[in-house]
Design a protein around this motif. Sequence first.
Motif, PDB file in Angstrom:
ATOM      1  N   LEU A  25       0.835  -1.204   0.000  1.00 29.02           N
ATOM      2  CA  LEU A  25       0.000   0.000   0.000  1.00 29.02           C
ATOM      3  C   LEU A  25       0.873   1.260   0.000  1.00 29.02           C
ATOM      4  O   LEU A  25       0.621   2.212  -0.748  1.00 29.02           O
ATOM      5  CB  LEU A  25      -0.923  -0.032   1.222  1.00 29.02           C
ATOM      6  N   ASP A  93      -6.133   2.287   6.952  1.00 28.64           N
ATOM      7  CA  ASP A  93      -5.648   1.554   5.773  1.00 28.64           C
ATOM      8  C   ASP A  93      -6.722   0.596   5.275  1.00 28.64           C
ATOM      9  O   ASP A  93      -7.482   0.041   6.082  1.00 28.64           O
ATOM     10  CB  ASP A  93      -4.462   0.637   6.147  1.00 28.64           C
ATOM     11  N   LEU A  94      -6.704   0.377   3.986  1.00 29.26           N
ATOM     12  CA  LEU A  94      -7.477  -0.727   3.408  1.00 29.26           C
ATOM     13  C   LEU A  94      -6.748  -1.143   2.147  1.00 29.26           C
ATOM     14  O   LEU A  94      -6.479  -0.310   1.277  1.00 29.26           O
ATOM     15  CB  LEU A  94      -8.917  -0.296   3.093  1.00 29.26           C
ATOM     16  N   CYS A  95      -6.379  -2.385   2.060  1.00 26.61           N
ATOM     17  CA  CYS A  95      -5.611  -2.846   0.894  1.00 26.61           C
ATOM     18  C   CYS A  95      -5.983  -4.283   0.549  1.00 26.61           C
ATOM     19  O   CYS A  95      -6.098  -5.140   1.421  1.00 26.61           O
ATOM     20  CB  CYS A  95      -4.110  -2.765   1.195  1.00 26.61           C
ATOM     21  N   ALA A 100      -6.405 -10.316  -6.062  1.00 24.03           N
ATOM     22  CA  ALA A 100      -7.697 -10.604  -5.414  1.00 24.03           C
ATOM     23  C   ALA A 100      -8.648  -9.406  -5.523  1.00 24.03           C
ATOM     24  O   ALA A 100      -9.678  -9.373  -4.856  1.00 24.03           O
ATOM     25  CB  ALA A 100      -7.473 -10.979  -3.950  1.00 24.03           C
ATOM     26  N   LEU A 103     -13.273  -8.533  -6.572  1.00 23.88           N
ATOM     27  CA  LEU A 103     -14.107  -9.652  -6.112  1.00 23.88           C
ATOM     28  C   LEU A 103     -15.033  -9.228  -4.975  1.00 23.88           C
ATOM     29  O   LEU A 103     -15.713 -10.067  -4.381  1.00 23.88           O
ATOM     30  CB  LEU A 103     -13.214 -10.809  -5.609  1.00 23.88           C
ATOM     31  N   LEU A 105     -13.946  -7.951  -2.114  1.00 21.18           N
ATOM     32  CA  LEU A 105     -13.307  -8.094  -0.791  1.00 21.18           C
ATOM     33  C   LEU A 105     -13.047  -6.730  -0.141  1.00 21.18           C
ATOM     34  O   LEU A 105     -13.164  -6.592   1.079  1.00 21.18           O
ATOM     35  CB  LEU A 105     -12.013  -8.893  -0.906  1.00 21.18           C
ATOM     36  N   GLY A 106     -12.700  -5.735  -0.960  1.00 20.06           N
ATOM     37  CA  GLY A 106     -12.490  -4.398  -0.407  1.00 20.06           C
ATOM     38  C   GLY A 106     -13.768  -3.894   0.250  1.00 20.06           C
ATOM     39  O   GLY A 106     -13.746  -3.389   1.379  1.00 20.06           O
ATOM     40  N   SER A 136      -8.470   4.489  -5.551  1.00 17.90           N
ATOM     41  CA  SER A 136      -8.874   4.765  -4.191  1.00 17.90           C
ATOM     42  C   SER A 136     -10.039   5.761  -4.171  1.00 17.90           C
ATOM     43  O   SER A 136     -11.036   5.579  -3.460  1.00 17.90           O
ATOM     44  CB  SER A 136      -7.661   5.304  -3.435  1.00 17.90           C
ATOM     45  N   PHE A 139     -13.139   3.922  -5.310  1.00 16.56           N
ATOM     46  CA  PHE A 139     -13.581   2.942  -4.316  1.00 16.56           C
ATOM     47  C   PHE A 139     -14.331   3.630  -3.172  1.00 16.56           C
ATOM     48  O   PHE A 139     -15.437   3.225  -2.813  1.00 16.56           O
ATOM     49  CB  PHE A 139     -12.368   2.171  -3.781  1.00 16.56           C
ATOM     50  N   TRP A 140     -13.743   4.677  -2.605  1.00 13.23           N
ATOM     51  CA  TRP A 140     -14.374   5.294  -1.427  1.00 13.23           C
ATOM     52  C   TRP A 140     -15.674   5.990  -1.788  1.00 13.23           C
ATOM     53  O   TRP A 140     -16.610   6.033  -0.978  1.00 13.23           O
ATOM     54  CB  TRP A 140     -13.387   6.230  -0.709  1.00 13.23           C
ATOM     55  N   LYS A 142     -17.684   4.812  -4.020  1.00 14.15           N
ATOM     56  CA  LYS A 142     -18.623   3.671  -4.081  1.00 14.15           C
ATOM     57  C   LYS A 142     -19.073   3.252  -2.681  1.00 14.15           C
ATOM     58  O   LYS A 142     -20.169   2.733  -2.498  1.00 14.15           O
ATOM     59  CB  LYS A 142     -17.977   2.475  -4.782  1.00 14.15           C
ATOM     60  N   MET A 143     -18.204   3.481  -1.697  1.00 13.96           N
ATOM     61  CA  MET A 143     -18.560   3.113  -0.318  1.00 13.96           C
ATOM     62  C   MET A 143     -19.446   4.185   0.322  1.00 13.96           C
ATOM     63  O   MET A 143     -19.827   4.067   1.487  1.00 13.96           O
ATOM     64  CB  MET A 143     -17.298   2.916   0.548  1.00 13.96           C
TER      65      MET A 143
HETATM   66  C1  LIG Z   1      -9.050   0.204  -3.703  1.00 14.69           C
HETATM   67  C2  LIG Z   1      -9.065  -1.304  -3.357  1.00 14.69           C
HETATM   68  C3  LIG Z   1      -9.072  -1.480  -1.868  1.00 14.69           C
HETATM   69  C4  LIG Z   1     -10.368  -1.918  -3.956  1.00 14.69           C
HETATM   70  O1  LIG Z   1     -10.440  -3.290  -3.537  1.00 14.69           O
HETATM   71  P1  LIG Z   1     -11.331  -4.359  -4.317  1.00 14.69           P
HETATM   72  O2  LIG Z   1     -11.434  -5.582  -3.491  1.00 14.69           O
HETATM   73  O3  LIG Z   1     -10.838  -4.508  -5.705  1.00 14.69           O
HETATM   74  O4  LIG Z   1     -12.751  -3.594  -4.364  1.00 14.69           O
HETATM   75  P2  LIG Z   1     -14.180  -4.269  -4.536  1.00 14.69           P
HETATM   76  O5  LIG Z   1     -14.089  -5.397  -5.507  1.00 14.69           O
HETATM   77  O6  LIG Z   1     -14.763  -4.559  -3.216  1.00 14.69           O
HETATM   78  O7  LIG Z   1     -14.982  -3.079  -5.222  1.00 14.69           O
HETATM   79  C5  LIG Z   1     -15.936  -2.286  -4.503  1.00 14.69           C
HETATM   80  C6  LIG Z   1     -16.459  -1.210  -5.451  1.00 14.69           C
HETATM   81  O8  LIG Z   1     -15.412  -0.281  -5.766  1.00 14.69           O
HETATM   82  C7  LIG Z   1     -15.255  -0.200  -7.158  1.00 14.69           C
HETATM   83  N1  LIG Z   1     -13.830  -0.150  -7.487  1.00 14.69           N
HETATM   84  C8  LIG Z   1     -12.842  -0.880  -6.936  1.00 14.69           C
HETATM   85  N2  LIG Z   1     -11.672  -0.601  -7.541  1.00 14.69           N
HETATM   86  C9  LIG Z   1     -11.943   0.319  -8.498  1.00 14.69           C
HETATM   87  C10 LIG Z   1     -11.142   0.989  -9.474  1.00 14.69           C
HETATM   88  N3  LIG Z   1      -9.833   0.735  -9.605  1.00 14.69           N
HETATM   89  N4  LIG Z   1     -11.747   1.866 -10.298  1.00 14.69           N
HETATM   90  C11 LIG Z   1     -13.074   2.115 -10.207  1.00 14.69           C
HETATM   91  N5  LIG Z   1     -13.892   1.504  -9.297  1.00 14.69           N
HETATM   92  C12 LIG Z   1     -13.327   0.612  -8.469  1.00 14.69           C
HETATM   93  C13 LIG Z   1     -15.820  -1.485  -7.721  1.00 14.69           C
HETATM   94  O9  LIG Z   1     -16.278  -1.311  -9.051  1.00 14.69           O
HETATM   95  C14 LIG Z   1     -16.942  -1.792  -6.754  1.00 14.69           C
HETATM   96  O10 LIG Z   1     -18.115  -1.098  -7.129  1.00 14.69           O
HETATM   97  P3  LIG Z   1     -19.546  -1.870  -7.081  1.00 14.69           P
HETATM   98  O11 LIG Z   1     -19.663  -2.403  -5.677  1.00 14.69           O
HETATM   99  O12 LIG Z   1     -20.532  -0.812  -7.428  1.00 14.69           O
HETATM  100  O13 LIG Z   1     -19.443  -2.983  -8.068  1.00 14.69           O
HETATM  101  C15 LIG Z   1      -7.866  -2.039  -4.021  1.00 14.69           C
HETATM  102  O14 LIG Z   1      -7.801  -1.719  -5.386  1.00 14.69           O
HETATM  103  C16 LIG Z   1      -6.526  -1.681  -3.389  1.00 14.69           C
HETATM  104  O15 LIG Z   1      -6.147  -2.272  -2.404  1.00 14.69           O
HETATM  105  N6  LIG Z   1      -5.814  -0.707  -3.989  1.00 14.69           N
HETATM  106  C17 LIG Z   1      -4.489  -0.294  -3.515  1.00 14.69           C
HETATM  107  C18 LIG Z   1      -4.531   0.325  -2.142  1.00 14.69           C
HETATM  108  C19 LIG Z   1      -5.487   1.488  -2.023  1.00 14.69           C
HETATM  109  O16 LIG Z   1      -5.501   2.390  -2.853  1.00 14.69           O
HETATM  110  N7  LIG Z   1      -6.300   1.453  -0.950  1.00 14.69           N
HETATM  111  C20 LIG Z   1      -7.294   2.481  -0.646  1.00 14.69           C
HETATM  112  C21 LIG Z   1      -6.719   3.615   0.135  1.00 14.69           C
HETATM  113  S1  LIG Z   1      -6.457   3.304   1.832  1.00 14.69           S
END
Ligand SMILES: CC(C)(COP(=O)(O)OP(=O)(O)OC[C@H]1O[C@@H](n2cnc3c(N)ncnc32)[C@H](O)[C@@H]1OP(=O)(O)O)[C@@H](O)C(=O)NCCC(=O)NCCS
Length: 156
Positions: A25, A93-95, A100, A103, A105-106, A136, A139-140, A142-143
Amino acid sequence: MIRETIIRSAVVDDIPTIVSLWRMLQETNALHDPYLTPGDGAEDWFREYLKAQMNGALGIFVALRDGEIVGYTFGQIVQRPTLAAGECGYVADLCVRPDARGLGLGRRLYERLRLWFHENGVHSIEVQVVRANPASQAFWRKMGFGEFLKTLRTEI
Ligand SMILES: CC(C)(COP(=O)(O)OP(=O)(O)OC[C@H]1O[C@@H](n2cnc3c(N)ncnc32)[C@H](O)[C@@H]1OP(=O)(O)O)[C@@H](O)C(=O)NCCC(=O)NCCS
């Protein structure tokens, strides 16, 4: 092939794997912004910090696929004594390991941490997102997170 995935609380034996994911990360963040390059000794500091906090002070959860840790998250409750809310949850943190990702898991890691915050009486959650990291950011959002403060930086 159906692969078994679970989310559970972290235990002391998980720390070496969590630290290796933490390193990944940090490397990702440093690629996006060199200012975030970890200093000498950061990894040792983080390992000791986790060991010391395994008493329930932090919410620390891992994601396993077929018994192997492929992701982690941790957060803490931060005091906000000057605000009416008094405190908030902070996602540190979240990684998820690259192989993986995508899927769910995030999301599941975040939802487990969110439940931990809720069980501890917290109703707001903050996370700091690296501006230069689009995954990131996406993802956030989306959360369910939206911007409310911006951290600015200058070099002097
Ligand atoms: C960001 C991260 C945690 C996502 O983990 P992941 O397991 O692939 O995410 P998920 O499969 O649970 O996806 C959850 C949602 O986020 C979206 N998402 C995840 N990665 C994405 C990306 N790269 N671009 C766009 N959307 C994304 C997914 O489409 C999904 O949306 P949905 O629920 O509407 O289908 C992962 O890519 C990671 O660890 N990245 C590096 C570290 C980082 O940046 N961490 C976050 C900051 S602390």
